[in-house]
Motif scaffolding. Structure first.
Motif, PDB file in Angstrom:
ATOM      1  N   GLY A  72      -7.338  -2.197  -6.855  1.00  0.00           N
ATOM      2  CA  GLY A  72      -7.442  -2.818  -5.526  1.00  0.00           C
ATOM      3  C   GLY A  72      -8.862  -3.250  -5.247  1.00  0.00           C
ATOM      4  N   THR A  73      -8.998  -4.053  -4.172  1.00  0.00           N
ATOM      5  CA  THR A  73     -10.321  -4.580  -3.838  1.00  0.00           C
ATOM      6  C   THR A  73     -10.818  -4.077  -2.483  1.00  0.00           C
ATOM      7  OG1 THR A  73      -9.227  -6.492  -2.893  1.00  0.00           O
ATOM      8  CG2 THR A  73     -10.022  -6.731  -5.148  1.00  0.00           C
ATOM      9  N   ASN A 130       0.828  -1.211   0.000  1.00  0.00           N
ATOM     10  CA  ASN A 130       0.000   0.000   0.000  1.00  0.00           C
ATOM     11  C   ASN A 130       0.861   1.259   0.000  1.00  0.00           C
ATOM     12  OD1 ASN A 130      -2.449  -1.221  -0.087  1.00  0.00           O
ATOM     13  ND2 ASN A 130      -2.942  -0.981   2.078  1.00  0.00           N
ATOM     14  N   ALA A 131       1.970   1.226   0.757  1.00  0.00           N
ATOM     15  CA  ALA A 131       2.864   2.397   0.808  1.00  0.00           C
ATOM     16  C   ALA A 131       3.405   2.703  -0.593  1.00  0.00           C
ATOM     17  CB  ALA A 131       4.007   2.133   1.779  1.00  0.00           C
ATOM     18  N   ALA A 137       1.615   8.359   5.648  1.00  0.00           N
ATOM     19  CA  ALA A 137       0.817   7.626   6.645  1.00  0.00           C
ATOM     20  C   ALA A 137       1.741   6.709   7.434  1.00  0.00           C
ATOM     21  CB  ALA A 137      -0.259   6.797   5.937  1.00  0.00           C
ATOM     22  N   LYS A 141     -13.856  -1.597   1.749  1.00  0.00           N
ATOM     23  CA  LYS A 141     -13.883  -0.132   1.933  1.00  0.00           C
ATOM     24  C   LYS A 141     -12.644   0.486   1.276  1.00  0.00           C
ATOM     25  CE  LYS A 141     -17.603   0.472   4.451  1.00  0.00           C
ATOM     26  NZ  LYS A 141     -18.490  -0.514   3.895  1.00  0.00           N
ATOM     27  N   ARG A 142     -12.883   1.406   0.329  1.00  0.00           N
ATOM     28  CA  ARG A 142     -11.787   2.060  -0.391  1.00  0.00           C
ATOM     29  C   ARG A 142     -12.066   3.555  -0.461  1.00  0.00           C
ATOM     30  NH1 ARG A 142     -10.089   0.644  -5.648  1.00  0.00           N
ATOM     31  NH2 ARG A 142      -8.048   0.660  -4.668  1.00  0.00           N
ATOM     32  N   LEU A 143     -11.004   4.336  -0.556  1.00  0.00           N
ATOM     33  CA  LEU A 143     -11.201   5.775  -0.658  1.00  0.00           C
ATOM     34  C   LEU A 143     -11.043   6.240  -2.109  1.00  0.00           C
ATOM     35  CD1 LEU A 143      -9.229   6.924   2.511  1.00  0.00           C
ATOM     36  CD2 LEU A 143     -11.643   6.363   2.290  1.00  0.00           C
ATOM     37  N   HIS A 144     -10.681   5.312  -2.990  1.00  0.00           N
ATOM     38  CA  HIS A 144     -10.485   5.677  -4.401  1.00  0.00           C
ATOM     39  C   HIS A 144     -11.191   4.661  -5.270  1.00  0.00           C
ATOM     40  CE1 HIS A 144      -6.946   6.911  -2.056  1.00  0.00           C
ATOM     41  NE2 HIS A 144      -7.148   8.048  -2.694  1.00  0.00           N
ATOM     42  N   ILE A 169     -11.222   2.656   6.638  1.00  0.00           N
ATOM     43  CA  ILE A 169     -10.376   1.943   5.678  1.00  0.00           C
ATOM     44  C   ILE A 169     -10.087   0.493   6.059  1.00  0.00           C
ATOM     45  CG2 ILE A 169      -9.231   3.954   4.635  1.00  0.00           C
ATOM     46  CD1 ILE A 169      -6.880   3.423   6.557  1.00  0.00           C
ATOM     47  N   ILE A 196       0.485   9.707  -0.264  1.00  0.00           N
ATOM     48  CA  ILE A 196      -0.600  10.693  -0.369  1.00  0.00           C
ATOM     49  C   ILE A 196      -1.324  10.946   0.956  1.00  0.00           C
ATOM     50  CG2 ILE A 196      -1.009  10.264  -2.830  1.00  0.00           C
ATOM     51  CD1 ILE A 196      -3.439   8.545  -1.994  1.00  0.00           C
ATOM     52  N   ALA A 240      -8.395  -5.044   5.782  1.00  0.00           N
ATOM     53  CA  ALA A 240      -9.320  -5.877   6.578  1.00  0.00           C
ATOM     54  C   ALA A 240      -8.606  -7.182   6.953  1.00  0.00           C
ATOM     55  CB  ALA A 240     -10.592  -6.162   5.788  1.00  0.00           C
ATOM     56  N   LYS A 266       1.820   1.724  -3.493  1.00  0.00           N
ATOM     57  CA  LYS A 266       0.687   2.055  -4.376  1.00  0.00           C
ATOM     58  C   LYS A 266       0.186   3.485  -4.151  1.00  0.00           C
ATOM     59  CE  LYS A 266      -2.995  -0.573  -3.836  1.00  0.00           C
ATOM     60  NZ  LYS A 266      -4.225  -1.393  -3.989  1.00  0.00           N
ATOM     61  N   TYR A 267       0.045   3.881  -2.891  1.00  0.00           N
ATOM     62  CA  TYR A 267      -0.501   5.214  -2.586  1.00  0.00           C
ATOM     63  C   TYR A 267       0.642   6.217  -2.394  1.00  0.00           C
ATOM     64  CZ  TYR A 267      -4.615   2.374  -2.230  1.00  0.00           C
ATOM     65  OH  TYR A 267      -5.632   1.497  -2.533  1.00  0.00           O
ATOM     66  N   ILE A 276      -9.625  -5.076   0.491  1.00  0.00           N
ATOM     67  CA  ILE A 276      -9.646  -6.139   1.504  1.00  0.00           C
ATOM     68  C   ILE A 276      -8.306  -6.220   2.258  1.00  0.00           C
ATOM     69  CG2 ILE A 276      -9.926  -8.642   1.890  1.00  0.00           C
ATOM     70  CD1 ILE A 276     -12.018  -8.738  -0.120  1.00  0.00           C
ATOM     71  N   GLY A 277      -7.238  -5.634   1.673  1.00  0.00           N
ATOM     72  CA  GLY A 277      -5.898  -5.765   2.270  1.00  0.00           C
ATOM     73  C   GLY A 277      -5.851  -5.378   3.742  1.00  0.00           C
TER      74      GLY A 277
HETATM   75  P1  ADP Z   1      -7.018  -1.498  -1.507  1.00  0.00           P
HETATM   76  O1  ADP Z   1      -5.597  -0.997  -1.495  1.00  0.00           O
HETATM   77  O2  ADP Z   1      -7.216  -2.748  -2.279  1.00  0.00           O
HETATM   78  O3  ADP Z   1      -8.011  -0.431  -1.858  1.00  0.00           O
HETATM   79  P2  ADP Z   1      -6.825  -1.741   1.399  1.00  0.00           P
HETATM   80  O4  ADP Z   1      -7.775  -2.417   2.327  1.00  0.00           O
HETATM   81  O5  ADP Z   1      -5.403  -2.202   1.417  1.00  0.00           O
HETATM   82  O6  ADP Z   1      -7.454  -1.922  -0.039  1.00  0.00           O
HETATM   83  O7  ADP Z   1      -6.859  -0.184   1.705  1.00  0.00           O
HETATM   84  C1  ADP Z   1      -8.102   0.480   1.892  1.00  0.00           C
HETATM   85  C2  ADP Z   1      -7.970   1.952   1.516  1.00  0.00           C
HETATM   86  O8  ADP Z   1      -7.123   2.627   2.455  1.00  0.00           O
HETATM   87  C3  ADP Z   1      -7.293   2.180   0.159  1.00  0.00           C
HETATM   88  O9  ADP Z   1      -8.258   2.122  -0.876  1.00  0.00           O
HETATM   89  C4  ADP Z   1      -6.685   3.564   0.337  1.00  0.00           C
HETATM   90  O10 ADP Z   1      -7.656   4.546   0.056  1.00  0.00           O
HETATM   91  C5  ADP Z   1      -6.356   3.636   1.812  1.00  0.00           C
HETATM   92  N1  ADP Z   1      -4.922   3.365   2.079  1.00  0.00           N
HETATM   93  C6  ADP Z   1      -4.379   2.201   2.478  1.00  0.00           C
HETATM   94  N2  ADP Z   1      -3.052   2.313   2.682  1.00  0.00           N
HETATM   95  C7  ADP Z   1      -2.729   3.589   2.412  1.00  0.00           C
HETATM   96  C8  ADP Z   1      -1.499   4.352   2.451  1.00  0.00           C
HETATM   97  N3  ADP Z   1      -0.337   3.799   2.807  1.00  0.00           N
HETATM   98  N4  ADP Z   1      -1.564   5.659   2.113  1.00  0.00           N
HETATM   99  C9  ADP Z   1      -2.753   6.238   1.747  1.00  0.00           C
HETATM  100  N5  ADP Z   1      -3.931   5.580   1.702  1.00  0.00           N
HETATM  101  C10 ADP Z   1      -3.934   4.266   2.026  1.00  0.00           C
END
Ligand code: ADP
Length: 258
Positions: A206-207, A149-150, A235, A196-199, A191, A181, A212, A152-153, A209-210
């Motif tokens: 992504g799905t 995630n670090a 973050a 649950k996703r913010l994008h 999250i 970000i 969770a 990807k975001y 679930i990571g």
């Molecule tokens: P996914 O990456 O498949 O969407 P995750 O459960 O891993 O699912 O993360 C949920 C949400 O949390 C992401 O969609 C993102 O919006 C936010 N997120 C997770 N990790 C980070 C991060 N390191 N920096 C910013 N936002 C994050």
């Protein structure tokens, strides 16, 4: 004069047991459903690709467009079901009494992410890490999800990720810090929910679930996970896990409640 209270908690205990049973049934159902869905979904993705390859030239532009919806939809469904299966597997897996070397779990996670680390020009650093009382595969799963995630975001700069650890008595508190970000603090609990996703998928794949899965893993070992972040300022994810294997958090929780 003696004053005392005596509360009968028999009914409450019975309700808790019923709830636990219903929860286990639901998890078993989710596991079987996601397992059994894999085969038909594979058929959809494989045969839509076969159609595109073999009969693609016979389709007009709109037909090809529809076919792309079908293949993309099939792939997304396959990813969702795979992740759901991973989530339910964490819930149902036996927790064994084992010690894991955190440095080995992190190295394995970084090896699995080697390509993404190279592509993004990321630099991942870590402190000296201890042994903890949990399965090594579970600890790797935590590091892999959080570091991935670090990456990807990430923000404009190449990702900088740092893993460190702090002592918390019978628990160790790991942190995974990034310069990405960031997250608006109002979403810092949301999250961790399933799906649950913010994008949306067009912005970042992504799905949802990571995190969770991460939450489920640490909770199974009696720990917790949370994030500290501000939008645009990176973050830091924290999680606690027991220092020694076999630490019985249920017994401890019950003894503090009684
Ligand atoms: P996914 O990456 O498949 O969407 P995750 O459960 O891993 O699912 O993360 C949920 C949400 O949390 C992401 O969609 C993102 O919006 C936010 N997120 C997770 N990790 C980070 C991060 N390191 N920096 C910013 N936002 C994050």
């Amino acid at each position: 004069m003696w004053i005392g209270t005596n509360t009968d908690i028999h009914e409450q205990k019975e309700r808790e047991q019923e709830l636990r049973r219903a929860n286990e049934d639901l998890q078993q159902f989710a596991y079987s459903a996601s397992h059994d869905l894999q085969e038909p979904i594979r058929n959809v993705t494989v045969y839509s690709e076969v159609i595109a390859k073999r009969y693609g030239p016979l389709f007009d532009e709109q037909g090809l467009h529809f076919l792309t919806f079908l293949t993309d939809g099939g792939k997304r469904l396959a990813r969702l079901v795979n992740d759901l299966l991973a989530y339910t597997q964490v819930s149902l897996a036996e927790i064994t009494d084992s010690q894991a070397k955190a440095s080995v779990a992190l190295e394995n996670a970084l090896a699995a992410l080697a390509e993404a680390i190279r592509e993004t020009g990321a630099r991942v650093t870590f402190d000296s890490l201890p042994e903890v009382g949990m399965g090594e595969a579970h600890l790797q799963q935590l590091f892999q999800n959080l570091v991935s995630n670090a990456l990807k975001y990430r923000g404009q700069e190449p990702p900088r990720v740092h893993v460190s650890v702090a002592d918390q008595g019978s628990f160790c508190c790991f942190s995974v810090q990034d310069n990405g970000i960031g997250i608006d603090p109002q979403y810092k609990e949301k999250i961790f929910g399933v799906f649950k996703r913010l994008h949306h998928a067009g912005q970042y794949s992504g799905t949802g679930i990571g995190l969770a899965i991460c939450q489920r893993v640490v909770e199974r070992y009696g720990g917790r996970i949370w994030v500290e972040s501000q939008l645009g300022r990176g973050a830091t994810f924290y999680f606690t896990v027991p220092r020694q294997a076999g630490w019985n958090f249920t017994a401890e929780a019950e003894s503090t409640a009684s």
